[in-house]
Design a protein around this motif. Structure first.
Motif, PDB file in Angstrom:
ATOM      1  N   GLN A 106       0.816  -1.210   0.000  1.00  0.00           N
ATOM      2  CA  GLN A 106       0.000   0.000   0.000  1.00  0.00           C
ATOM      3  C   GLN A 106       0.852   1.264   0.000  1.00  0.00           C
ATOM      4  N   THR A 107       2.155   1.077   0.251  1.00  0.00           N
ATOM      5  CA  THR A 107       3.051   2.226   0.364  1.00  0.00           C
ATOM      6  C   THR A 107       4.098   2.291  -0.742  1.00  0.00           C
TER       7      THR A 107
ATOM      8  N   GLN B  74       4.520 -17.325  -2.159  1.00  0.00           N
ATOM      9  CA  GLN B  74       3.300 -18.014  -1.738  1.00  0.00           C
ATOM     10  C   GLN B  74       2.087 -17.088  -1.807  1.00  0.00           C
ATOM     11  N   MET B  75       2.294 -15.830  -1.428  1.00  0.00           N
ATOM     12  CA  MET B  75       1.190 -14.870  -1.466  1.00  0.00           C
ATOM     13  C   MET B  75       0.774 -14.556  -2.903  1.00  0.00           C
ATOM     14  N   ILE B  76       1.748 -14.530  -3.817  1.00  0.00           N
ATOM     15  CA  ILE B  76       1.427 -14.330  -5.239  1.00  0.00           C
ATOM     16  C   ILE B  76       0.616 -15.515  -5.757  1.00  0.00           C
TER      17      ILE B  76
ATOM     18  N   ILE C 191      -1.443 -11.017  -3.062  1.00  0.00           N
ATOM     19  CA  ILE C 191      -0.809  -9.808  -3.580  1.00  0.00           C
ATOM     20  C   ILE C 191      -0.508 -10.030  -5.063  1.00  0.00           C
ATOM     21  N   PHE C 192      -0.221  -8.933  -5.772  1.00  0.00           N
ATOM     22  CA  PHE C 192       0.140  -9.026  -7.184  1.00  0.00           C
ATOM     23  C   PHE C 192       1.513  -8.375  -7.333  1.00  0.00           C
ATOM     24  N   ALA C 193       2.500  -9.187  -7.672  1.00  0.00           N
ATOM     25  CA  ALA C 193       3.873  -8.698  -7.712  1.00  0.00           C
ATOM     26  C   ALA C 193       4.730  -9.579  -8.605  1.00  0.00           C
TER      27      ALA C 193
ATOM     28  N   GLU D 124      -1.105  -3.513  -9.390  1.00  0.00           N
ATOM     29  CA  GLU D 124      -2.534  -3.429  -9.087  1.00  0.00           C
ATOM     30  C   GLU D 124      -3.205  -4.757  -9.430  1.00  0.00           C
ATOM     31  N   ASP D 125      -4.384  -4.971  -8.890  1.00  0.00           N
ATOM     32  CA  ASP D 125      -5.166  -6.167  -9.212  1.00  0.00           C
ATOM     33  C   ASP D 125      -5.462  -6.179 -10.714  1.00  0.00           C
TER      34      ASP D 125
END
Length: 424
Positions: A309-310, A337-339, A344-346, A359-360
């Motif tokens: 968010q930052t 794992q979060m991707i 999250i999108f990264a 962004e999504d």
């Protein structure tokens, strides 16, 4: 009951299982013979072989229920279980609904036996069949629903539980059935890591009407706190429609979990770990330690999500420092794992160890998404229609109207004095 009398009952069953009128007459005769059948439970096993459960369903049910009520009379557990499974598979749904309490009793004896033998998986398919035959519609919650979900939990066949959890329930006979159904449903979805669905099930338990606090609601609230933290990092306030009993008492009965939520809110890993160690014995005795560990793991994810968010880009080392992870490698594994989970999108540049956050990408224009939205709209329309029908039915219910009539004098109508009469 003499031997001839048992034979006479069997003869009645064989001769009166044709038309509805015959079955109704047979039902009356069987109810008169209940005590006598129970007194001779040990001898009834042999008579079951003389009946066809698909044709003589009602009579077979009365004999089987009496036979299963006396555990001493069973010669072999295998034969006993097989006879119930065959009956469930072939019985007439129309006839078992004439004596639903008998059918439920037989099914619960079956459930108890597979649990006693530690083979809960053997009871899953038969009990699911029993539920569908007992139900007048898929919207009806039976007392067998919770038994079925319990077997799914014990057998760790979580996906099997979804077959009845996906139904929209509108008819509930006993409050305890609803509490257990939603509580076990929450546990099954936790087992599948479907935390949003688990949250909804547990939410239904703690917000259900209750005049006195019950143990199911207390245990559900413990898991509700943990699942809420995993999902959103905080525990939401009680909705206005939550009973005053729940709002006043649930937190005082779950203090270690409330403390855990407060520690989590600080975002400090060491403080959260200390809180877990302090209440470790309590979490273990509640069988919630696995879920508590998921809460601990989610703090890393929550800290990483705050970074998205930052920042647009950040090094793995900086992510490790901010999320209180030991090494950049640990940070990389968590980000990957979060991707994969869509949290999250990264993208990660392996060459320089930098992470770029995006962004999504969902544009809500694919065929699959359109079908999902369309399905949700149709489901909501059906739900709205059903609620309208229930509201109309309730507004015509004499008991409801009588109660409202008694309570009406308590309202102060003076507050409407300033309103023009044409609007009243």
């Amino acid at each position: 009951m003499a031997m001839e009398s048992v034979e006479a009952v069997v003869a009645h069953i064989q001769g009166l299982s044709g038309s509805q009128e015959e079955v109704a007459h047979l039902h009356s005769l069987l109810k008169q013979s209940e005590d006598a059948l129970r007194s001779q439970a040990a001898r009834l096993g042999a008579f079951l072989h003389q009946l066809d459960p698909s044709v003589h369903t009602l009579g077979y049910l009365f004999l089987l229920e009496a036979y299963s009520s006396d555990p001493v009379c069973r010669e072999q557990d295998g034969d006993f279980l097989l006879s119930i499974v065959e009956f469930i598979n072939s019985c007439s749904a129309e006839q078992i609904r004439l004596a639903p309490e008998k059918f439920i009793s037989v099914c619960k004896s079956f459930k108890d036996k597979v649990m006693q033998l530690q083979v809960p998986i053997q009871g899953i398919v038969p009990l699911r069949t029993a539920i569908r035959k007992l139900q007048a519609s898929s919207e009806q919650l039976t007392t067998l629903h919770s038994d079925y979900l319990l077997l799914c939990l014990l057998a760790k066949c979580y996906k099997a539980g979804l077959s009845i959890l996906d139904d929209d329930i509108f008819e509930v006979d006993q409050p305890r059935d609803l509490f257990l159904y939603c509580y076990y449903g929450g546990m099954i979805n936790i087992g599948l890591k479907h935390y949003r669905k688990a949250w909804e099930c547990l939410h239904n338990v703690i917000t259900a009407p209750m005049t006195t606090l019950n143990a199911i609601a207390v245990e559900a609230y413990k898991k509700y706190i943990l699942v809420s933290i995993i999902l959103s990092g905080q525990v939401p306030l009680f909705p206005k429609y939550t009973s005053s009993t729940a709002q006043r008492n649930l937190k005082s009965h779950t203090q270690p979990y409330v403390d855990l939520a407060n520690c989590y809110a600080t975002g400090t890993f060491s403080e959260l770990e200390g809180c877990i160690q302090t209440n470790l014995e309590k979490f273990q005795s509640d069988s919630n330690l696995g879920l508590v560990k998921q809460v601990l793991s989610s703090l890393y994810k929550r800290n990483i999500q705050r970074l998205t968010q930052t920042y647009l880009t950040l090094s793995l080392q900086d992510i490790a420092n901010a999320a209180q992870l030991k090494t950049p490698r640990e940070a990389e594994m968590h980000v990957l794992q979060m991707i994969q989970d869509g949290e999250i999108f990264a993208t990660i540049n392996q060459k320089d160890g930098m992470v770029s956050f995006h962004e999504d990408p969902e544009q809500y224009k694919t065929c699959g998404m359109i079908e999902h939205i369309d399905s949700s709209i149709h489901r909501l329309m059906a739900l709205s229609k059903k609620l309208g029908s229930l509201d109309e039915h309730m507004s015509c219910d004499p008991a409801y109207l009588t109660r409202i009539g008694k309570e009406r004098p308590r309202f102060d109508f003076d507050e409407f004095d300033s309103v023009p009469h044409k609007f009243l």
